[in-house]
Design an enzyme around this catalytic site. Structure first.
Site, short mmCIF file in Angstrom:
data_model
loop_
_atom_site.label_atom_id
_atom_site.label_comp_id
_atom_site.label_asym_id
_atom_site.label_seq_id
_atom_site.Cartn_x
_atom_site.Cartn_y
_atom_site.Cartn_z
N PHE A 136 37.75 49.38 27.26
CA PHE A 136 37.61 50.43 25.90
C PHE A 136 38.81 50.87 25.93
O PHE A 136 39.65 51.53 25.99
CB PHE A 136 37.02 52.34 26.24
CG PHE A 136 36.98 53.07 25.52
CD1 PHE A 136 36.02 53.29 24.01
CD2 PHE A 136 37.40 54.20 25.59
CE1 PHE A 136 36.04 53.56 23.17
CE2 PHE A 136 37.03 55.31 24.88
CZ PHE A 136 36.89 55.36 23.50
N GLN A 348 44.28 62.88 57.71
CA GLN A 348 45.07 63.58 58.82
C GLN A 348 44.38 63.78 59.73
O GLN A 348 44.91 64.26 60.72
CB GLN A 348 45.42 65.37 58.21
CG GLN A 348 45.95 66.10 58.88
CD GLN A 348 47.34 66.34 58.43
OE1 GLN A 348 47.65 65.43 57.97
NE2 GLN A 348 48.07 66.59 59.43
N GLU A 375 40.39 59.90 32.31
CA GLU A 375 38.79 60.77 31.37
C GLU A 375 39.70 62.03 31.32
O GLU A 375 38.69 62.64 30.78
CB GLU A 375 37.50 60.43 32.35
CG GLU A 375 37.45 58.94 32.54
CD GLU A 375 36.01 58.72 31.34
OE1 GLU A 375 37.23 58.86 30.69
OE2 GLU A 375 35.12 58.52 31.37
#
Length: 420
Positions: A136, A348, A375
């Site tokens: 796209f 972490q 998006e």
């Protein structure tokens, strides 16, 4: 076998009334498939992202997981709830698995929703089988957040349209067989002058300018269109309808980005819990430390909230409820921001082990970052959500960019919206 332990499948969550039996069945079957086909994305990755993506796409198509893209084959495949569940499960399994699935769905959906019967017949069966890959192509270097500023032109000539210009940051640019391209045809100013085209990758004048290496390896690149002649039959929808095609697609797929974020976050949570159980420290386990328990609890809270927001957004779209586009933006913002925090917390908790190249925490740390950008970046989604407050769509009006005047369309998309 309890596939929830290996696939990230949350069977208790599936039991919620957001889902129907077909969603639950499909999710369990896909989870089983991912476990059985983990060799497709085994690490270290010994293939290029392009080759791996093509192989995964073919495997997904052969197994029927893209069947929903062909309405003649799967007229009722569970809607966006099924797409979201698939992205959660595939993202948990591997980034490239989700990427191949999502880009294929993204590029086929405009054909599914706006294509003529001839266009659907030509492309959708082969896209559903994984034989044909799509992209796209909307983003440009100077037109990311401002979709109305798309500069690629499509001039009417004898026999069709002549395309000239560039597209940037296009997922599957190098492996796509057909590009869905948004170009300027000039029926009106700004967004009103855009048209969607289906352009086969072998069309003279189309070329991949370069493959773009990302922090998380994926098939990604820039496209050039130089005197690319396409027939009038390549128009998707109708001339001047390109903004509607693009906006409709992005509104539908934003929540699915949130779903992928849930999959990444669930994998990070599971990895962190396993590490906390196994790591010995101060005569006990890492899990015995109160600060670690608090960190894991925070991860679980954020994960549950994200999954619920994604499910709600997909349910709203599947039921065609007013305001569903707002819920898609909410789900994307909440899930992607939370996933970033969950993955960071997992790194972490692993300590130095979480920094080892190609370890699960290190891969997730690179893979999850892009979700907050494409998006529609989180900042853009917040503008969309705020604009929706106090607005109530009128009955009978399209929910595509409803109540948004042409002068305001510049906040609807951002750089990278064509990625996913």
């Amino acid at each position: 076998m309890n596939y929830a332990l290996f696939s990230g499948l949350d069977e208790e969550f599936l039991a919620l009334p957001f889902y129907e039996e077909q969603h639950r069945t499909t999710a369990v079957e896909l989870a089983e498939w991912c476990v059985a086909h983990a060799d497709l994305w085994s690490r270290p990755l010994e293939r290029t992202p392009e080759k791996a993506g093509r192989e995964i796409l073919s495997a997904l198509g052969s197994a029927g997981w893209l069947g929903f893209l062909d309405p003649a084959n799967r007229p009722d495949a569970g809607g966006l709830r099924s797409v979201c569940l698939a992205r959660e499960i595939l993202a948990y399994a591997d980034d490239l698995a989700d990427f191949a699935f999502s880009i294929q769905a993204l590029s086929a959906t405009p054909i599914l929703r706006w294509g003529s019967s001839a266009q659907q017949g030509e492309y959708l069966p082969r896209m559903a089988s994984g034989e044909v890959a799509g992209s796209f192509a909307i983003s440009e270097e100077e037109a990311g957040s401002d979709i109305s500023a798309v500069g690629l032109t499509a001039d009417r000539v004898s026999g069709g349209y002549l395309l000239n210009g560039r597209k940037a940051w296009i997922a599957h640019a190098g492996i796509a067989d057909v590009h869905c391209v948004i170009a300027r045809t000039g029926e009106g100013p700004g967004a009103l002058g855009l048209t969607a085209f289906l352009v086969p990758a072998h069309t003279p004048g189309v070329r991949v300018l370069e493959e773009v290496p990302l922090v998380a390896p994926r098939s990604f690149g820039h496209l050039a269109f130089d005197d690319c002649l396409v027939p009038e039959s390549s128009v998707l929808g109708r001339p001047g309808h390109g903004f509607v095609v693009a906006t409709d697609l992005l509104e539908r797929f934003r929540m699915t980005v949130g779903a992928a974020a849930v999959g990444f976050a669930r994998r990070a949570r599971d990895s962190a819990v396993q590490r906390a159980r196994e790591r010995r420290i101060h005569g006990g386990r890492l899990l015995d430390l109160q600060l670690v328990k608090g960190a894991l609890a925070d991860m679980e809270i954020k994960l549950n909230a994200s999954a619920l927001l994604v499910a709600r957004a997909a349910w709203e779209f599947d039921h065609e409820n007013p305001g569903c586009a707002k819920h898609s933006s909410i789900a994307k913002v909440a899930a992607t921001e939370a996933a970033q925090e969950i993955v960071d917390a997992a790194v972490q908790l692993h300590g130095a082990a979480g920094l080892v190249a190609d370890s699960v925490p290190e891969r997730l740390y690179r893979q999850v970052r892009s979700l907050r950008i494409y998006e529609g970046a989180s900042e853009v989604q917040k503008l969309i959500i705020a604009d929706a407050l106090g607005r109530r769509p009128h009955a009978g009006r399209s929910r595509v960019a409803s109540d948004v005047p042409p002068s305001r369309v510049d906040i609807r998309c951002v750089d990278g919206e064509s990625h996913e």
